[in-house]
Design a protein around this motif. Structure first.
Motif, short mmCIF file in Angstrom:
data_model
loop_
_atom_site.label_atom_id
_atom_site.label_comp_id
_atom_site.label_asym_id
_atom_site.label_seq_id
_atom_site.Cartn_x
_atom_site.Cartn_y
_atom_site.Cartn_z
N LEU A 1 0.83 -1.19 0.00
CA LEU A 1 0.00 0.00 0.00
C LEU A 1 0.87 1.24 0.00
CD1 LEU A 1 -2.59 -1.02 2.75
CD2 LEU A 1 -2.97 -1.00 0.29
N PRO A 2 0.51 2.23 -0.79
CA PRO A 2 1.31 3.44 -0.79
C PRO A 2 1.02 4.37 0.38
CG PRO A 2 -0.43 3.58 -2.42
CD PRO A 2 -0.49 2.21 -1.86
N THR A 3 -0.20 4.35 0.95
CA THR A 3 -0.55 5.24 2.06
C THR A 3 -1.29 4.47 3.14
OG1 THR A 3 -2.66 5.88 1.06
CG2 THR A 3 -0.74 7.22 0.50
N LEU A 4 -1.16 4.95 4.37
CA LEU A 4 -1.84 4.36 5.51
C LEU A 4 -2.13 5.47 6.51
CD1 LEU A 4 -2.75 1.84 7.11
CD2 LEU A 4 -0.45 1.75 8.08
N ALA B 1 29.69 -5.49 -1.25
CA ALA B 1 29.17 -4.13 -1.19
C ALA B 1 28.18 -3.95 -0.05
CB ALA B 1 28.53 -3.74 -2.51
N ARG B 2 27.41 -4.98 0.25
CA ARG B 2 26.36 -4.88 1.27
C ARG B 2 25.44 -3.69 1.00
NH1 ARG B 2 25.62 -9.50 4.02
NH2 ARG B 2 24.34 -8.32 5.47
N GLN B 3 25.14 -3.45 -0.28
CA GLN B 3 24.27 -2.32 -0.56
C GLN B 3 22.83 -2.68 -0.20
OE1 GLN B 3 25.61 -4.26 -2.96
NE2 GLN B 3 24.44 -4.16 -4.86
N LEU B 4 22.02 -1.64 -0.04
CA LEU B 4 20.61 -1.79 0.29
C LEU B 4 19.77 -1.75 -0.97
CD1 LEU B 4 20.59 0.66 3.30
CD2 LEU B 4 20.37 -1.81 3.45
N THR B 5 18.75 -2.61 -1.02
CA THR B 5 17.75 -2.57 -2.08
C THR B 5 16.42 -2.23 -1.43
OG1 THR B 5 18.93 -4.20 -3.40
CG2 THR B 5 16.61 -3.84 -3.92
N PHE B 6 15.86 -1.08 -1.79
CA PHE B 6 14.67 -0.56 -1.15
C PHE B 6 13.42 -0.83 -1.97
CE2 PHE B 6 16.06 2.29 2.30
CZ PHE B 6 17.42 2.37 2.06
N GLY B 7 12.29 -0.91 -1.28
CA GLY B 7 11.00 -0.85 -1.91
C GLY B 7 10.58 0.60 -2.11
N SER B 8 9.35 0.83 -2.54
CA SER B 8 8.91 2.16 -2.91
C SER B 8 8.27 2.96 -1.79
CB SER B 8 7.96 2.11 -4.10
OG SER B 8 6.86 1.27 -3.80
N GLY B 9 8.05 2.42 -0.63
CA GLY B 9 7.62 3.22 0.50
C GLY B 9 6.14 3.27 0.77
N THR B 10 5.77 3.41 2.03
CA THR B 10 4.40 3.64 2.48
C THR B 10 4.37 4.89 3.32
OG1 THR B 10 3.72 1.32 2.51
CG2 THR B 10 2.52 2.81 3.96
N GLN C 1 9.93 7.06 -4.46
CA GLN C 1 10.65 5.79 -4.57
C GLN C 1 11.66 5.65 -3.44
OE1 GLN C 1 9.84 3.51 -7.04
NE2 GLN C 1 8.22 5.00 -7.39
N GLY C 2 12.08 4.42 -3.21
CA GLY C 2 13.15 4.19 -2.27
C GLY C 2 14.49 4.53 -2.89
N PRO C 3 15.50 4.75 -2.05
CA PRO C 3 16.83 5.04 -2.57
C PRO C 3 17.37 3.90 -3.43
CG PRO C 3 16.68 5.60 -0.25
CD PRO C 3 15.43 4.85 -0.59
N GLU C 4 18.17 4.27 -4.42
CA GLU C 4 18.75 3.32 -5.37
C GLU C 4 20.27 3.41 -5.26
OE1 GLU C 4 17.98 4.62 -9.31
OE2 GLU C 4 18.79 2.84 -10.29
N PHE C 5 20.92 2.29 -5.04
CA PHE C 5 22.36 2.25 -4.86
C PHE C 5 23.11 2.68 -6.12
CE2 PHE C 5 26.42 0.82 -3.45
CZ PHE C 5 26.99 0.05 -4.45
#
Lengths: 113, 115
Positions: free
Chosen positions: A8-11, A98-107, B41-45
């Motif tokens: 869900l995009p909003t809550l 690298a241990r980089q982060l992969t994010f979702g699109s946010g709520t 969007q979320g941050p992108e590496f």
């Protein structure tokens, strides 16, 4: 493809109620997940993390649940407060150098008075 | 040391101009990361450094993007010949060697607007 996404995009929740924010991931090899809070004009702030060998982890007013069977995780915020209003992201911290982060699109969580 | 600092906070530039952003990490942090975040969007590496070595740069968006960390302390991200699609928030994060998310600290970002 691999992705980490939110349902869900909003809550909107009433102050004092509990909030539940959900997230689905697609990479079954993912082994470490994180929830972030981002307020307007600021960078993401770490809330809580969980490894794939756990199904629940608790912090102060927050709980993260991980269901590996359906590749789903959730963030529960108890007794939501106005200061909890923000965008919440789930992210995967991938193994590798690298241990980089992969994010979702946010709520976007809005706490109503 | 109060955290990760980024400068400037906001930058408006005309298409075709070059821009450079600076990130000052937490002093004892070896790792430094750059991310890009577009609206909603979320941050992108993009890239990361361990001390002064840039160990991953394949995710930089094009050859117009480059980053440096010459002395293993502060870092710069440069975008040459900016395009409107480069408009975004550019976030820097630093970490101790583990690179685990719980050890990350993000800065407040530089918001770039290309007009």
């Amino acid at each position: 493809g691999e992705s980490v996404g939110l349902h869900l995009p909003t809550l909107s929740v009433q102050e004092g109620d509990n909030s539940i924010i959900n997230c689905a991931y697609s990479n079954s090899a993912s082994d470490y997940f994180i929830w972030y809070k981002q307020e307007s004009g600021k960078g993401p702030q770490f809330i809580i993390d969980i490894r794939s060998n756990m199904d629940k982890r608790q912090g102060q007013r927050v709980t993260v649940l991980l269901n590996k069977t359906v590749k789903h995780l959730s963030l529960q915020i108890a007794a939501t407060q106005p200061g909890d209003s923000a965008v919440y992201f789930c992210a995967e911290n991938r193994a590798g150098s690298a241990r980089q982060l992969t994010f979702g699109s946010g709520t976007q969580l809005t706490v109503l008075p | 040391d109060t955290g990760v600092s980024q400068d400037p906070r906001h930058k408006i530039t005309k298409r075709g101009q070059n821009v450079t952003f600076r990130c000052d990490p937490i002093s004892e942090h070896n790792r430094l990361y750059w991310y890009r975040q577009t609206l909603g969007q979320g941050p992108e590496f993009l890239t990361y450094f361990q001390n002064e070595a840039q160990l991953e740069k394949s995710r930089l968006l094009s050859d117009r993007f480059s980053a440096e960390r010459p002395k293993g302390s502060f870092s710069t991200l440069e975008i040459q010949r900016t395009e409107q699609g480069d408009s975004a928030m550019y976030l820097c994060a630093s970490s101790i060697l583990t690179g685990l998310a719980r050890d990350y600290t993000f800065g407040s970002g530089t918001r770039l607007t290309v007009v």
